[in-house]
Design a protein around this motif. Structure first.
Motif, PDB file in Angstrom:
ATOM      1  N   GLU A  13      11.819  -0.697  -0.172  1.00 57.58           N
ATOM      2  CA  GLU A  13      11.534   0.402   0.671  1.00 57.58           C
ATOM      3  C   GLU A  13       9.941  -0.037   0.851  1.00 57.58           C
ATOM      4  O   GLU A  13       9.006  -0.280   0.144  1.00 57.58           O
ATOM      5  N   LYS A  45       6.388   0.805   1.568  1.00 59.23           N
ATOM      6  CA  LYS A  45       5.688   2.181   1.282  1.00 59.23           C
ATOM      7  C   LYS A  45       4.121   2.032   1.590  1.00 59.23           C
ATOM      8  O   LYS A  45       3.269   2.908   1.890  1.00 59.23           O
ATOM      9  N   ASP A  46       3.823   0.927   2.058  1.00 49.55           N
ATOM     10  CA  ASP A  46       2.359   0.733   2.671  1.00 49.55           C
ATOM     11  C   ASP A  46       2.170  -0.581   3.192  1.00 49.55           C
ATOM     12  O   ASP A  46       3.012  -1.609   3.147  1.00 49.55           O
TER      13      ASP A  46
END
Length: 389
Positions: A127, A129-130
């Motif tokens: 995923e 995430k940043d």
């Protein structure tokens, strides 16, 4: 109309000479050290490179330069850029170029803030995430990546082209000076026209209830892009046509034409398999071949929408819906030919021996179907590719 959330945080600086403000724009955010990614050197043949470096130097911004981004940007390049970005502790990635440079920059930005391999993002194993912030100076109107949430990368070991979507992919700012696109060749300009239209049509031809406002926004983008494309084939330095095309590029892929609808991008999935396997094929050229073929296969599943498209975009006058729908598909294909786009896969010097491989790539070895008006499975996708030969 379906419920939706619309979000476009990119600040757009649009107009003549705007690229010379890049140092000022970046310094206002407080960034002091950036990585600048660009293509195979074309920006150095004009004054663009010098203008950008002068502006960055004037505002005391340290620049790590990463030139050499190829069309259909490569995973190996991004992996190296990620290593450098981490080592140098860069604060922002500046993309100077078109969609390929933007895609490479976005993946670099994701990788620089993660411990996983960036290919895991493409394969949805990890995923997002940043990410580092990304800004851009756009040099070609086509992909719409300057305002989109998507990015695409090519893994040459697997001959696989994959994209991923995330709000972390949205550019913080986009500098759009239509003058920078004057030098784009007729062929690449035409590829851009097709890409802009495809981004719009992919969202137009989808399962949806009444979306009249979104429909008419989409139809206006299509008509404006068609008109600009015709002008630019005759006069590549027409500023208004370049400006309209550049703005159409942004709004065709920033989410506006998805409002109230389901987003599928079926033809893009087919084309990613095509240009992933055959790296010499420009994305827009592949779409020009595949879109009419896909439309001919699926139009009967929503004849009314294809008839509306034909009447509103192509001015077809047929009273019977099916005849109008076919008229619109034919006029679309004719327009692509008119601006110099290929109409058959054989024009790319490939033959039907590749069809099984393309269908396998598109369906991830028969493990998925592609969403459309009907599910496109391995056998259907083979038929669509065959019809393009």
């Amino acid at each position: 109309m379906l419920d939706f959330t619309y979000y476009t945080p990119t600040k757009v600086h649009f107009g003549k000479g705007k690229h010379k403000d890049v140092g000022k724009i970046i310094s206002e955010y407080g960034y002091k050290k950036i990585m600048m990614q660009y293509g195979m050197g074309s920006i150095k043949k004009s004054s663009l490179y010098d203008d950008v470096m002068s502006s960055l130097n004037e505002h005391g911004i340290e620049v790590i330069k990463m030139g050499g981004v190829e069309p259909n940007p490569k995973l190996d390049f991004v992996r190296e850029a990620v290593k450098i970005a981490k080592k140098e502790k860069v604060e922002l990635i500046l993309a100077v170029g078109g969609g390929s440079v933007l895609d490479s920059s976005k993946y670099t930005a994701m990788g620089a803030k993660s411990d996983c391999d960036v290919w895991d993002f493409a394969m949805q194993k990890e995923e997002i995430k940043d990410a580092l912030p990304v800004g851009c100076i756009l040099t070609i109107a086509a992909a719409g990546s300057e305002m989109s949430s998507s990015a695409v990368i090519t893994n040459m070991e697997l001959n696989m082209k994959k994209g991923c979507g995330s709000e972390f992919n949205r550019c913080k700012f986009a500098i759009c000076n239509p003058e920078l696109t004057y030098s784009v060749s007729k062929y690449q300009t035409a590829c851009g026209v097709v890409d802009i239209m495809a981004h719009t049509m992919e969202r137009y031809f989808t399962v949806c209830e009444d979306t009249d406002i979104t429909d008419r926004i989409s139809e206006s983008i299509l008509k404006a892009t068609i008109n600009a494309g015709k002008v630019l084939m005759e006069n590549p330095n027409d500023y208004d046509a370049r400006a309209n095309m550049m703005w159409a590029s942004s709004v065709s892929h920033n989410g506006l034409t998805s409002c109230g609808r389901i987003n599928a991008l079926a033809v893009h999935q087919l084309e990613h398999a095509l240009s992933g396997e055959f790296d010499h094929i420009a994305h827009g050229a592949g779409l020009a071949v595949l879109f009419p073929a896909w439309a001919k296969y699926v139009y009967k599943h929503n004849i009314k929408r294809f008839a509306q498209f034909a009447r509103r975009v192509w001015d077809c006058t047929n009273e019977e819906d099916e005849k109008a729908a076919l008229c619109g598909i034919e006029k679309m294909a004719d327009f692509f030919k008119e601006i110099g786009m290929p109409s058959r896969l054989s024009e790319f010097s490939i033959d039907d021996s590749c069809i099984d491989r393309l269908a396998s790539l598109c369906t991830f070895n028969k493990t998925r179907t592609v969403k459309s008006y009907v599910e496109l499975d391995y056998d259907v996708i083979k038929e669509i590719f065959k019809s393009c030969m």
